[in-house]
Design an enzyme around this catalytic site. Structure first.
Site, PDB file in Angstrom:
ATOM      1  N   HIS A 154      28.062 -23.379 -52.252  1.00  0.00           N
ATOM      2  CA  HIS A 154      28.388 -23.809 -53.617  1.00  0.00           C
ATOM      3  C   HIS A 154      29.325 -22.772 -54.242  1.00  0.00           C
ATOM      4  CE1 HIS A 154      25.233 -26.814 -53.312  1.00  0.00           C
ATOM      5  NE2 HIS A 154      24.374 -25.876 -52.972  1.00  0.00           N
TER       6      HIS A 154
ATOM      7  N   ALA B 228      19.324 -24.413 -55.987  1.00  0.00           N
ATOM      8  CA  ALA B 228      20.117 -23.882 -54.874  1.00  0.00           C
ATOM      9  C   ALA B 228      21.316 -23.051 -55.323  1.00  0.00           C
ATOM     10  CB  ALA B 228      20.578 -25.034 -53.998  1.00  0.00           C
TER      11      ALA B 228
END
Ligand SMILES: NC(=O)C1=CN([C@@H]2O[C@H](COP(=O)(O)OP(=O)(O)OC[C@H]3O[C@@H](n4cnc5c(N)ncnc54)[C@H](O)[C@@H]3O)[C@@H](O)[C@H]2O)C=CC1
Ligand SMILES: O=C([O-])CC(=O)C(=O)O
EC number: 1.4.1.21
Length: 252
Positions: free
Chosen positions: A203, A119
Site C-alpha cells: 500500500h 493493513a
C-alpha cells in the site's frame, strides 16, 4: 480485562483467538458453524450458530472479522444489544446512509464503533483532515492476482477511481481505502494493481494538505490462511484490543 465476542472465525478470527493478550474471547459466531466450532476447540470459548444467542452473551465488544455484508447485517443489531463493535470490514461504512444510521445507533446506546488501522500505517495523524485542509489522498495498492481473484500474466491496473467505488468491486481487498477516507474526511483516489511478480500486499499512500506532504509505503506479509489479508490487519486488531483498557493513549 476486556471481553470480546468474535463475529467471523476465519483467518483473522483465528489469529485473534490464539493471541489473547489483554482480552479474553467469550463467544464465537460464524455463518459457517464448523469455522466457529474449530476456534471453540482451539480457544475454549463457546460457538453459537444463532446470532441472537451469540450477541446475548456477556462481553464488552463484538469484534467483526467477517465481511462487508456481515457488517451490514449484524452491526446495527450489535449496537441495539448494547455492545461496542470493532469493524475490520470497514468498506461497509462507505455507504453514507448506512454509516449515518449506524453512528446514530451508537449514540443512542452510548456505544463505540472502533475502526482499527488494519493493513496500513498512518491512519492516526490523517485525522488532522477533520480539522485542517487536506488537498489529496491517493492509495496505490498492489497485490498478487490470486489475492484479487484475477488471472493476469503481467502487472495490470485493475481499478482507478474513488474508494467508494473500488470497495464495491473488491470488498475483500480494499477496506483500507475506506478507513483512509473516514479518517481524513476526504475522498480517496485509488489505483489497484494486480502483479504476478509480488507476494506481498503493498500500500503506497500519498497525502498533501495544509500540514505538508506524506508518503507512506507499507509492504505487508500476507496472513497465513488468507493471502488477500495482510498479517498486519490482524496485528492491528490485537493491539487495539490490548490498549482499550490502558491509561496511556498513544497517537492522535
Ligand atoms: N480494514 C482492513 O485493513 C482489512 C480488512 N480486512 C477484512 O477483514 C475481514 C476478515 O478477513 P479474513 O479473516 O482474512 O477473511 P476470511 O475469509 O478468512 O474469514 C472470514 C470469516 O467470516 C465468515 N463470514 C463471512 N461472512 C459472514 C457473515 N455474513 N456472517 C457470519 N460470518 C461470516 C466466513 O465464513 C469466514 O469464516 C474481511 O472482510 C476482509 O476483507 C482484511 C484485511 C485488511
Ligand atoms: O490486507 C490488506 O492488505 C488490505 C485489505 O485486504 C483490505 O483493505 O481489505
Amino acid at each position: 480485562m476486556v471481553r470480546i465476542g468474535l463475529l467471523g472465525c476465519g483467518n483473522v478470527g483465528k489469529i485473534i483467538a490464539t493471541h489473547q493478550d489483554g482480552f479474553t474471547v467469550e463467544a464465537l459466531f460464524d455463518r459457517l458453524p464448523d469455522h466457529a466450532e474449530e476456534l471453540a476447540r482451539i480457544c475454549g470459548a463457546p460457538a453459537f450458530s444463532d446470532f441472537q444467542e451469540f450477541i446475548s452473551q456477556d462481553f464488552d465488544i463484538c469484534v467483526e472479522a467477517a465481511s462487508v455484508l456481515a457488517v451490514r447485517e449484524y452491526a446495527p443489531k450489535v449496537l441495539e444489544n448494547r455492545k461496542n463493535i470493532l469493524i475490520l470490514s470497514v468498506g461497509a461504512l462507505s455507504d453514507s446512509y448506512f454509516r449515518k444510521v449506524l453512528l446514530q445507533k451508537a449514540r443512542d446506546h452510548n456505544k463505540k464503533i472502533h475502526i482499527p488501522s488494519g493493513a496500513i500505517m498512518g491512519l492516526d495523524n490523517l485525522k488532522v483532515g477533520q480539522i485542517s485542509r487536506i488537498e489529496s489522498v491517493l492509495l496505490r495498492t498492489t497485490k498478487s492476482p490470486e489475492s484479487l481473484g484475477l488471472s493476469v500474466s503481467s502487472k495490470t491496473l485493475v481499478f482507478r477511481g474513488k474508494a467508494n467505488e473500488c470497495v464495491k468491486q473488491f470488498p475483500k481487498n480494499i477496506n483500507v481505502s475506506v478507513a483512509l477516507a473516514l479518517a481524513a474526511d476526504h475522498d480517496v483516489d485509488v489505483e489497484l494493481w494486480a502483479d504476478p511478480d509480488v507476494d506481498r500486499n503493498i500500500h503506497d499512500i500519498q497525502v498533501t494538505g495544509e500540514f505538508g506532504e506524506a508518503n507512506i509505503r507499507i509492504v505487508n506479509h500476507p496472513s497465513p490462511d488468507n493471502p488477500a489479508t495482510s498479517y498486519l490487519a490482524a496485528l492491528s486488531v490485537l493491539s487495539l484490543l490490548k490498549n482499550l483498557d490502558s491509561p496511556l493513549v498513544i497517537g492522535s
